[in-house]
Design a protein around this motif. Structure first.
Motif, PDB file in Angstrom:
ATOM      1  N   LEU A 194     -29.949   0.583 -25.749  1.00  0.00           N
ATOM      2  CA  LEU A 194     -29.606  -0.403 -24.732  1.00  0.00           C
ATOM      3  C   LEU A 194     -28.163  -0.800 -24.923  1.00  0.00           C
ATOM      4  O   LEU A 194     -27.529  -0.434 -25.897  1.00  0.00           O
ATOM      5  CB  LEU A 194     -30.499  -1.654 -24.895  1.00  0.00           C
ATOM      6  N   ASP A 195     -27.652  -1.586 -24.003  1.00  0.00           N
ATOM      7  CA  ASP A 195     -26.329  -2.158 -24.189  1.00  0.00           C
ATOM      8  C   ASP A 195     -26.339  -3.008 -25.447  1.00  0.00           C
ATOM      9  O   ASP A 195     -27.199  -3.867 -25.616  1.00  0.00           O
ATOM     10  CB  ASP A 195     -25.974  -3.059 -22.994  1.00  0.00           C
ATOM     11  N   ASP A 196     -25.409  -2.764 -26.322  1.00  0.00           N
ATOM     12  CA  ASP A 196     -25.329  -3.492 -27.576  1.00  0.00           C
ATOM     13  C   ASP A 196     -23.950  -4.124 -27.672  1.00  0.00           C
ATOM     14  O   ASP A 196     -22.949  -3.422 -27.557  1.00  0.00           O
ATOM     15  CB  ASP A 196     -25.571  -2.531 -28.745  1.00  0.00           C
ATOM     16  N   ALA A 197     -23.911  -5.428 -27.858  1.00  0.00           N
ATOM     17  CA  ALA A 197     -22.627  -6.121 -27.964  1.00  0.00           C
ATOM     18  C   ALA A 197     -21.870  -5.619 -29.185  1.00  0.00           C
ATOM     19  O   ALA A 197     -22.414  -5.569 -30.275  1.00  0.00           O
ATOM     20  CB  ALA A 197     -22.847  -7.619 -28.064  1.00  0.00           C
ATOM     21  N   VAL A 198     -20.632  -5.226 -28.994  1.00  0.00           N
ATOM     22  CA  VAL A 198     -19.815  -4.727 -30.093  1.00  0.00           C
ATOM     23  C   VAL A 198     -19.310  -5.885 -30.941  1.00  0.00           C
ATOM     24  O   VAL A 198     -19.314  -5.817 -32.164  1.00  0.00           O
ATOM     25  CB  VAL A 198     -18.626  -3.894 -29.555  1.00  0.00           C
ATOM     26  N   LYS A 199     -18.897  -6.955 -30.291  1.00  0.00           N
ATOM     27  CA  LYS A 199     -18.333  -8.070 -31.046  1.00  0.00           C
ATOM     28  C   LYS A 199     -19.430  -8.889 -31.724  1.00  0.00           C
ATOM     29  O   LYS A 199     -20.587  -8.891 -31.303  1.00  0.00           O
ATOM     30  CB  LYS A 199     -17.494  -8.962 -30.139  1.00  0.00           C
ATOM     31  N   ALA A 200     -19.026  -9.565 -32.773  1.00  0.00           N
ATOM     32  CA  ALA A 200     -19.958 -10.425 -33.510  1.00  0.00           C
ATOM     33  C   ALA A 200     -20.324 -11.627 -32.640  1.00  0.00           C
ATOM     34  O   ALA A 200     -19.504 -12.132 -31.875  1.00  0.00           O
ATOM     35  CB  ALA A 200     -19.313 -10.896 -34.804  1.00  0.00           C
ATOM     36  N   LEU A 201     -21.565 -12.055 -32.765  1.00  0.00           N
ATOM     37  CA  LEU A 201     -22.033 -13.227 -32.024  1.00  0.00           C
ATOM     38  C   LEU A 201     -22.114 -14.418 -32.975  1.00  0.00           C
ATOM     39  O   LEU A 201     -22.337 -14.255 -34.171  1.00  0.00           O
ATOM     40  CB  LEU A 201     -23.411 -12.959 -31.411  1.00  0.00           C
ATOM     41  N   LEU A 202     -21.966 -15.587 -32.411  1.00  0.00           N
ATOM     42  CA  LEU A 202     -22.119 -16.812 -33.195  1.00  0.00           C
ATOM     43  C   LEU A 202     -23.522 -17.347 -33.020  1.00  0.00           C
ATOM     44  O   LEU A 202     -24.060 -17.355 -31.910  1.00  0.00           O
ATOM     45  CB  LEU A 202     -21.089 -17.861 -32.750  1.00  0.00           C
ATOM     46  N   CYS A 203     -24.109 -17.800 -34.105  1.00  0.00           N
ATOM     47  CA  CYS A 203     -25.450 -18.372 -34.086  1.00  0.00           C
ATOM     48  C   CYS A 203     -25.448 -19.588 -33.162  1.00  0.00           C
ATOM     49  O   CYS A 203     -24.598 -20.477 -33.311  1.00  0.00           O
ATOM     50  CB  CYS A 203     -25.848 -18.771 -35.505  1.00  0.00           C
ATOM     51  N   PRO A 204     -26.409 -19.662 -32.221  1.00  0.00           N
ATOM     52  CA  PRO A 204     -26.435 -20.807 -31.316  1.00  0.00           C
ATOM     53  C   PRO A 204     -26.806 -22.122 -32.017  1.00  0.00           C
ATOM     54  O   PRO A 204     -26.503 -23.194 -31.512  1.00  0.00           O
ATOM     55  CB  PRO A 204     -27.489 -20.426 -30.276  1.00  0.00           C
ATOM     56  N   SER A 205     -27.422 -22.045 -33.194  1.00  0.00           N
ATOM     57  CA  SER A 205     -27.808 -23.259 -33.924  1.00  0.00           C
ATOM     58  C   SER A 205     -26.732 -23.731 -34.892  1.00  0.00           C
ATOM     59  O   SER A 205     -26.405 -24.904 -34.934  1.00  0.00           O
ATOM     60  CB  SER A 205     -29.104 -23.030 -34.705  1.00  0.00           C
ATOM     61  N   SER A 206     -26.183 -22.793 -35.679  1.00  0.00           N
ATOM     62  CA  SER A 206     -25.232 -23.184 -36.722  1.00  0.00           C
ATOM     63  C   SER A 206     -23.770 -22.946 -36.347  1.00  0.00           C
ATOM     64  O   SER A 206     -22.875 -23.523 -36.955  1.00  0.00           O
ATOM     65  CB  SER A 206     -25.531 -22.412 -38.011  1.00  0.00           C
ATOM     66  N   GLY A 207     -23.530 -22.063 -35.401  1.00  0.00           N
ATOM     67  CA  GLY A 207     -22.157 -21.722 -35.030  1.00  0.00           C
ATOM     68  C   GLY A 207     -21.516 -20.702 -35.958  1.00  0.00           C
ATOM     69  O   GLY A 207     -20.366 -20.339 -35.784  1.00  0.00           O
ATOM     70  N   LEU A 208     -22.269 -20.220 -36.959  1.00  0.00           N
ATOM     71  CA  LEU A 208     -21.754 -19.223 -37.899  1.00  0.00           C
ATOM     72  C   LEU A 208     -21.930 -17.815 -37.336  1.00  0.00           C
ATOM     73  O   LEU A 208     -22.784 -17.570 -36.480  1.00  0.00           O
ATOM     74  CB  LEU A 208     -22.477 -19.337 -39.242  1.00  0.00           C
ATOM     75  N   ILE A 209     -21.123 -16.879 -37.830  1.00  0.00           N
ATOM     76  CA  ILE A 209     -21.209 -15.494 -37.382  1.00  0.00           C
ATOM     77  C   ILE A 209     -22.541 -14.888 -37.830  1.00  0.00           C
ATOM     78  O   ILE A 209     -22.956 -15.043 -38.974  1.00  0.00           O
ATOM     79  CB  ILE A 209     -20.038 -14.661 -37.950  1.00  0.00           C
ATOM     80  N   MET A 210     -23.184 -14.181 -36.903  1.00  0.00           N
ATOM     81  CA  MET A 210     -24.446 -13.510 -37.216  1.00  0.00           C
ATOM     82  C   MET A 210     -24.162 -12.079 -37.674  1.00  0.00           C
ATOM     83  O   MET A 210     -23.207 -11.454 -37.232  1.00  0.00           O
ATOM     84  CB  MET A 210     -25.359 -13.491 -35.986  1.00  0.00           C
TER      85      MET A 210
END
Length: 183
Positions: A59-75
């Motif tokens: 499937l489409d996979d995001a290349v960039k890192a995402l931020l956790c919606p709860s903590s704001g830290l990089i997942m």
């Protein structure tokens, strides 16, 4: 909460499966899954036990890192299987997983819906890396030796490894002239 993927949608309470509570983005359709909720659901649905199948659908996979919606830290991005380059996003700080739209269906189709918490383990990730490394070496040897010779040498290697006199046999094979006392 704001969506970590599209950053325009909001996460609202919904269900991926009956009694499997998640938060779904009203923009991109992705899902925020707390592992605690997943484990509760999984305990009540043993039919989703792990099935060993190949994962080939990407499937489409995001290349960039995402931020956790709860903590704001990089997942962290974690592979789901060696057969695919697809990855899921994991937030260890809160024990949550971001599943892009369609990833839950991919996990179900692949027989991995009952293994989401296992996919997150270092053991699972190490196994994928080892399998991919083995495949890489297999391809390199096939390219270097050719299919026919590579298949023959693999049979010879397997026989040699299991032989009780493998040390003597190796010495014989590696000697420049095994019938001479000089060498």
């Amino acid at each position: 909460m704001e969506c970590p993927k599209c950053q325009t949608g909001n996460l609202t309470l919904s269900y991926l499966e009956l009694f499997f509570c998640v938060q779904t983005c009203n923009g991109c359709g992705g899902n925020w899954v707390l592992i605690e909720d997943y484990v509760k659901w999984k305990d009540q649905h043993p039919e989703y036990a792990y099935i060993d199948v190949d994962v080939t659908e990407d499937l489409d996979d995001a290349v960039k890192a995402l931020l956790c919606p709860s903590s704001g830290l990089i997942m962290r991005k974690l592979k789901i299987a060696k057969e695919t380059s697809h990855r899921i996003d994991y937030s260890a700080s809160v024990g949550g997983v971001w599943l892009d739209n369609g990833e839950w269906q991919l996990l179900k189709n692949s027989g991995l819906a009952g293994s989401l918490n296992t996919i997150l383990t270092e053991h699972w990730q190490l196994k994928i890396r080892e399998q991919r490394t083995e495949d890489t070496f297999d391809m390199l040897y096939r390219t270097k030796f050719g299919d026919e010779d590579y298949d023959k040498v693999k049979v010879l290697r397997e026989w040699l490894q299991s032989h009780p006199q493998k040390s003597d046999l190796r010495a014989f094979l590696l000697a420049q002239d095994p019938y001479s006392v000089k060498r």
